[in-house]
Design an enzyme around this catalytic site. Structure first.
Site, PDB file in Angstrom:
ATOM      1  N   ARG A   1      53.010  95.641  25.272  1.00 57.58           N
ATOM      2  CA  ARG A   1      52.682  95.484  23.919  1.00 57.58           C
ATOM      3  C   ARG A   1      53.595  94.523  23.485  1.00 57.58           C
ATOM      4  NH1 ARG A   1      55.284  96.089  19.583  1.00 57.58           N
ATOM      5  NH2 ARG A   1      54.355  96.775  17.462  1.00 57.58           N
TER       6      ARG A   1
ATOM      7  N   GLY B   1      57.953  85.667  22.983  1.00 59.49           N
ATOM      8  CA  GLY B   1      57.991  84.759  23.946  1.00 59.49           C
ATOM      9  C   GLY B   1      56.905  85.083  25.335  1.00 59.49           C
TER      10      GLY B   1
ATOM     11  N   ASP C   1      57.758 104.763  15.870  1.00 54.76           N
ATOM     12  CA  ASP C   1      58.631 103.717  16.115  1.00 54.76           C
ATOM     13  C   ASP C   1      59.784 103.811  15.169  1.00 54.76           C
ATOM     14  OD1 ASP C   1      57.833 102.533  13.411  1.00 54.76           O
ATOM     15  OD2 ASP C   1      55.867 101.974  14.771  1.00 54.76           O
TER      16      ASP C   1
END
Length: 494
Positions: free
Chosen positions: A189, A195, A287
């Site tokens: 994920r 990056g 989360d």
């Protein structure tokens, strides 16, 4: 604060009472999260669960559960010293040549630190003491935690993902959560601007149909882990920055199955690839916002090799409504951000990311205001200067007589120095956190700036209020007789 690898660091923590070994069997399914959460909220130690139920591999949790341990991981004694790390990063971001002999002498410590930047490649490494490949690969042997009751599956949280774009010399290190979906399959994920995702996009364009090499290091040394979450200049690799923090060159080793280099002392390394076009629905997961996120598709990471140290330790964490470990990291890294911002905007006095604002969604900035419209310039600067603040939804700018870290002060400034229509800046259709379900479109939302500074001519036509200040002579006199008054003592005043 010198250490060579994660085990070295754990020894240091144990010597200082910052590590607790848990010998009682505890289940990685929900139970470790509950214990770690209670411990973190109490400001407790890092936890090493030596007997996770159903597994022979210990689980390390709450490693960065206090700002002090984050500072220790960065090679510093306390959080206040992290400002020096920020000054070093500000110097590396925009290095200036010495202006003379005295300036050269003053900069010598920084130049000396730069000598530790290059990596040191080893031929053999502890992380490759044990190797399994092919059909023997089984991620189910690793005690991967399930953190919350409605989580879709066990989740790797502290994996240091190593990638390299086809046109780049240096590697990218990023931390992306990874959902377990098979004995050799994980969902990677990563958001499209990160990056690793950018490297993958470039690879797909340059090598259509070819597998994209990926390696994931688990249990790297703290400096390398923290290097991956710190605002390192684009010209500096995370390995190089870790060497600066540690004071020694970062030791790396080439992977068994690809040309990527991983931390030589990592506890576990997952090697493999992403097959172009292979995706799977990821989530839902609890989360850092305190909610379960939406399900969305992300690339599938196929693991072909697992290398590890003898008696490997699995490093993990959980994310939830603050305070959690990412929130603690945010508090500590806040001190790193301040000098970097001050390098670009010298008028900034302080910068604060309240942990209850999910560590990055709200920022309070105090400035030495110099002209009309100054606060709005600073808002725009915060949103655009560092990519870490791309998702900051609210920026509150106050004068330097306000303590950015005291909500009593900040709320006073907002309610007495702001006109909602004049002093609120709204910017629509900006990049926003994919996890922010409050935004109308996934990944795209608005930002709000609040100018809570005193208004200058041109910003208001009214006479501005003068803050009440105490008479210093009276304050000094009352200080002198305060004990005699005995107001808070049971005895009578004189």
């Amino acid at each position: 604060m010198k250490y060579n690898d994660l085990r070295d660091f754990l020894t240091l923590l144990e010597q200082q009472g910052e590590l607790k070994r848990i010998t009682l069997p505890v289940d990685p399914h929900l139970e470790i999260t509950e214990i770690a959460d209670r411990t973190l909220r109490a400001g407790g130690p890092a936890l090493l669960f030596e007997n996770p139920k159903g597994y022979s591999m210990p689980v390390l949790c709450n490693l960065f559960g206090t700002p002090k341990r984050v500072a220790m991981g960065m090679g510093q004694e306390d959080v206040s010293a992290l400002r020096e790390v920020g000054k070093l990063l500000a110097f590396l971001k925009e290095p200036e040549p010495p202006k003379g002999f005295r300036d050269l002498f003053d900069k010598l410590p920084q130049f000396k630190q730069v000598l530790n930047m290059p990596t040191k490649r080893l031929r053999g490494a502890p992380c490759q003491q044990k190797i399994v490949s092919g059909d023997d690969v089984d991620l189910n042997r690793i005690p991967i935690m399930t953190c919350w009751p409605e989580d879709a599956a066990p989740l790797i949280t502290w994996g240091l993902t190593v990638t390299r774009g086809p046109h780049k010399e240096r590697q990218n290190l990023g931390i992306y959560r990874q959902q377990l979906i098979g004995k050799n399959k994980l969902i990677m994920r990563w958001l499209s601007h990160r990056g690793g995702a950018l490297d993958y996009q470039e690879w797909c364009a340059a090598h259509p149909g070819e597998r994209f090499p990926v390696s994931v290091a688990l249990g790297a040394d703290p400096a390398t882990i923290l290097g991956a979450v710190t605002p390192v200049p684009d010209t500096l690799s995370e390995y190089a920055f870790a060497g600066l923090l540690r004071g020694t060159k970062t030791e790396v080793v080439k992977c068994i199955s690809n040309d990527l280099e991983v931390p030589a002392s990592a506890e576990i390394v997952l090697e493999g690839y992403i097959e172009q076009g292979e995706t799977a629905p990821e989530g839902p997961y609890g989360d850092h916002t305190g909610y379960y996120n939406e399900v969305d598709s992300f690339p599938v990471f196929t693991v072909t090799h697992i290398t590890q140290r003898e008696d490997a330790i699995y490093h993990s964490t959980y994310t939830g409504r603050p305070p959690d470990e990412p929130a603690v990291l945010g508090v500590a890294l806040n001190e790193v951000f301040v000098p970097i911002l001050q390098k670009q905007f010298p008028e900034i006095v302080d910068f604060y990311l309240p942990p209850e604002g999910c560590s990055y969604r709200l920022a309070v900035v105090t400035i030495k205001k110099q002209y009309a419209g100054h606060a709005k310039r600073v808002m725009m600067g915060v949103w655009s200067f560092l990519r870490q603040f791309m998702y900051t939804k609210f920026v509150i700018v106050c004068d330097d007589d306000v303590n950015a870290r005291d909500w009593n002060d900040v709320i006073w400034a907002i309610t007495t120095r702001m006109d909602p229509a004049r002093d609120t800046v709204l910017v629509e259709n900006t990049p926003i956190d994919y996890l922010d379900f409050a935004s109308p479109v996934s990944g795209l939302g608005s930002k709000m700036g609040l100018d809570a500074t005193n208004k200058w001519p041109g910003e208001t036509q009214r006479e501005w209020g003068r803050p009440i200040k105490k008479d210093p002579d009276v304050v000094a006199h009352i200080d002198a007789i305060w004990d005699e008054l005995a107001i808070f003592n049971n005895g009578k005043s004189a």
